[in-house]
Design a protein around this motif. Sequence first.
Motif, PDB file in Angstrom:
ATOM      1  N   ARG A   7     -11.006 -11.482  34.551  1.00 31.37           N
ATOM      2  CA  ARG A   7     -11.237 -11.736  33.598  1.00 31.37           C
ATOM      3  C   ARG A   7     -12.994 -11.303  33.353  1.00 31.37           C
ATOM      4  NH1 ARG A   7     -11.571 -17.850  34.743  1.00 31.37           N
ATOM      5  NH2 ARG A   7     -12.843 -17.857  32.593  1.00 31.37           N
TER       6      ARG A   7
ATOM      7  N   ASP B 134     -15.474 -14.712  27.095  1.00 28.25           N
ATOM      8  CA  ASP B 134     -14.130 -14.812  27.870  1.00 28.25           C
ATOM      9  C   ASP B 134     -12.341 -13.940  27.600  1.00 28.25           C
ATOM     10  OD1 ASP B 134     -12.492 -16.052  29.855  1.00 28.25           O
ATOM     11  OD2 ASP B 134     -13.398 -18.389  30.061  1.00 28.25           O
TER      12      ASP B 134
ATOM     13  N   VAL C 218     -15.768 -12.245  31.803  1.00 29.03           N
ATOM     14  CA  VAL C 218     -16.818 -13.076  31.091  1.00 29.03           C
ATOM     15  C   VAL C 218     -18.501 -12.797  30.460  1.00 29.03           C
ATOM     16  CG1 VAL C 218     -17.791 -15.412  31.417  1.00 29.03           C
ATOM     17  CG2 VAL C 218     -15.300 -14.822  32.414  1.00 29.03           C
TER      18      VAL C 218
END
Length: 249
Positions: A219, A211, A221
Amino acid sequence: MDKKIYFASDFHLGTPDYAESRAREARIVSWLNFIEPDCGELFLMGDIFDFWFEYAKVIPKGFIRIQGKLAAMADKGIKIYFFKGNHDMWVRDYFTKEIGMEIISDELVIERNEKRFYLHHGDGLGPGDAKYKFLRKIFRSRLCQWLFARLDPNLGIGMASAWSQGSRAAQTEKEVFMGEDKEWLAIYAKEQLQKQHFDYFIFGHRHLPLDLDLGNESRYVNIGEWINYNSYAVFDGIDLKLEYFTGKP
């Protein structure tokens, strides 16, 4: 949002042997039972099977429990997406006809609760790995699939099963974080951000739960795998979280 969205990948069912694969399948079905009450959408993002090929009248035997569970979830109105990975890229229309899953061949861009998601298994993206990118084009070609379909299923699936025993998924060593500047999927995500904004980039393939904050409220992930981590991601309408299934309430 009344329901949550779940993301998982890299189950690699079928490897390294029947006993371990069967135990992993049971664990995954337990997870599906766990998430079912509040699941609105389920994204299975590639390499669900360590090998899959659909002949005209034949599919690989086994994996009946996960298929039955997914069918039951779909019958209850849960939307399920199945991404082609590098191990199960030869999925065709069987799961669509029998379960109702939507098959995704490459990337999928979605928007949920004013959040934009870029979804992809992760293979063939980012810098380097020219050999695999070349082979990927060959394996995904209609000619290659037509030629493989000419093999007797016992021979074709037998050859693929033997190959799986030496695949990366059959190894027990955990992947190691290489640093954000060397993680090729993070590099790819940053390149995409130069073109347009995404709140979340979600990939599998890397076999390492990650992450990473990419800046500008974006972001990356990676949802890991189910041989070592039992990891997945869940979006509740506000935030995306990387979580781990322990099998405990």
